[in-house]
Design an enzyme around this catalytic site. Sequence first.
Site, short mmCIF file in Angstrom:
data_model
loop_
_atom_site.label_atom_id
_atom_site.label_comp_id
_atom_site.label_asym_id
_atom_site.label_seq_id
_atom_site.Cartn_x
_atom_site.Cartn_y
_atom_site.Cartn_z
N LYS A 106 -1.64 15.63 -4.53
CA LYS A 106 -1.34 14.55 -3.59
C LYS A 106 -1.46 15.09 -2.18
O LYS A 106 -1.29 16.30 -1.96
CB LYS A 106 0.09 14.05 -3.81
CG LYS A 106 0.31 12.63 -3.31
CD LYS A 106 -0.17 11.65 -4.35
CE LYS A 106 0.06 10.21 -3.97
NZ LYS A 106 -0.01 9.36 -5.17
N GLY A 218 7.53 -5.39 -2.43
CA GLY A 218 6.41 -4.65 -1.85
C GLY A 218 5.16 -5.51 -1.93
O GLY A 218 4.86 -6.07 -2.99
N TYR A 219 4.45 -5.63 -0.81
CA TYR A 219 3.30 -6.54 -0.82
C TYR A 219 2.08 -5.88 -0.20
O TYR A 219 1.36 -6.44 0.62
CB TYR A 219 3.67 -7.85 -0.11
CG TYR A 219 3.05 -9.07 -0.77
CD1 TYR A 219 3.37 -9.41 -2.08
CD2 TYR A 219 2.14 -9.86 -0.09
CE1 TYR A 219 2.80 -10.52 -2.70
CE2 TYR A 219 1.56 -10.97 -0.69
CZ TYR A 219 1.89 -11.28 -1.99
OH TYR A 219 1.32 -12.38 -2.61
N GLY A 220 1.83 -4.64 -0.62
CA GLY A 220 0.60 -3.96 -0.25
C GLY A 220 -0.44 -4.22 -1.32
O GLY A 220 -0.43 -5.27 -1.97
N ASN A 221 -1.31 -3.25 -1.55
CA ASN A 221 -2.39 -3.45 -2.53
C ASN A 221 -1.84 -3.84 -3.90
O ASN A 221 -2.23 -4.86 -4.47
CB ASN A 221 -3.23 -2.16 -2.62
CG ASN A 221 -4.28 -2.24 -3.72
OD1 ASN A 221 -3.96 -2.29 -4.91
ND2 ASN A 221 -5.54 -2.27 -3.35
N ALA A 222 -0.91 -3.02 -4.44
CA ALA A 222 -0.41 -3.28 -5.80
C ALA A 222 0.36 -4.60 -5.87
O ALA A 222 0.16 -5.40 -6.79
CB ALA A 222 0.46 -2.12 -6.25
N GLY A 223 1.23 -4.83 -4.89
CA GLY A 223 2.07 -6.04 -4.91
C GLY A 223 1.24 -7.32 -4.84
O GLY A 223 1.45 -8.26 -5.60
N1 GLU Z 1 -2.52 6.85 -5.18
C1 GLU Z 1 -2.72 6.32 -6.50
C2 GLU Z 1 -1.61 6.78 -7.43
O1 GLU Z 1 -0.52 7.12 -7.00
C3 GLU Z 1 -4.13 6.57 -7.01
C4 GLU Z 1 -4.49 8.01 -7.20
C5 GLU Z 1 -5.97 8.23 -7.54
O2 GLU Z 1 -6.68 7.27 -7.75
O3 GLU Z 1 -6.34 9.39 -7.58
O4 GLU Z 1 -1.76 6.75 -8.62
#
Ligand code: GLU
Length: 417
Positions: A106, A218-223
Amino acid sequence: MPQQVDPFVTAQRQLDQACELLGLSDAMQQFLRVPMREHRFSLPLQMDDGSYQVFEGYRVQYNDARGPAKGGIRFHPEETISTVRALAAWMTWKTAVVDIPLGGGKGGVTCNPKAMTMGELERLSRAYMRHVAHIVGPDRDIPAPDVYTTPQIMAWMMDEYETITGRHLPGVITGKPVSLAGSLGRGDATARGGVYVVREASRALGLDLHGHTAAIQGYGNAGQHVHALSGELLGLRVIAVSDSQGGIYCEKGIDAAAAAAHKRETGSVRGLPGTEAISNAELLELPVAVLFPAALENVITEHNADRMRAKMVAELANGPTTPEADDILFDKGVTLFPDFMCNAGGVTVSYLEQVQNASNYYWTLAQVHERLDATMSRAFEAVHRVASERQIPHRLAAYLVAVERVAEAVTIRGWIR
Ligand code: GLU
């Protein structure tokens, strides 16, 4: 609110429990508790007004026994090395639980992207890649988007890497725009993977979710994507959603397209016509069939878990629940599907993107969905089997499945026999 509990301490506590149940050696546990490598650097940046600011950047390669490190880059004002370590650990268990041949890593930069111009963001993204170019690569470590990083940012970083190496290597980073070596289906993959998990769970538990309620924190990409997909694929009625400014509630259900458009235009879901205001805290305590935490760490704690009335919690965020809250929810009979299983759809399609990059041949959306569905369903089945057999929470079951796979790779490599 998010940072009262150190997320890396949480990640280590969760791992310790799994290592003990698996009977792993002390040396193995010690090795899996810490990152294999970490990099910290300062990024001086000229701002648009001519002044200079210095940002702190990180890349943690937690474990690459099963394959190259993999995981996103977060641009956030509260980013710390500890958060990045925790997120990198969770990536290691995530790629293992869905059984894709990658490790965990990360990255992040402590910055406020909302207060930066496009030009400043581009320079920061390119500077970040210049600092990590010697440690990333399709066969070393492959970054991707996370909180507040976008396909455009991935494109700048890929371009910087290709400029440095003088080669076309789009597989160095995933989550790229579809028009620039990205994969179809990456945009909604995290939410879609989570919806597939909830679908498999409702089948396994004999529940029909059609017409039942859901709330999204949460209302970003996932939300935003889970709002649309939970209606489309599960027949759920989303009665509350929130973002960092606050939330909205409507018993009849909130329209996903209208909420997304309102957020795009005003910066928040708040004030969407036909809805009432609700706080983030109130949203988490609503009596819904499914609650999707889809923002940041530490929102479900010992302070509110007792009052929660959701039947199922499907974690799209990383680390939203503390260990104390986990115990309270399990005792109350709430079924919780843990982050690194439930939100693994993103990295799964990232992996599919890399496979397409490596062969320079691109698949249809239907092919991506089919492979994502098969991967998530298989992961759910493996975890659910362990949870049912041992009568343990799904988080611990997911740890047992994932940690065993990583430990096996470490052993077979001969690092710790
Ligand atoms: N940031 C995303 C996660 O936490 C995607 C990670 C990725 O696609 O490598 O799973």
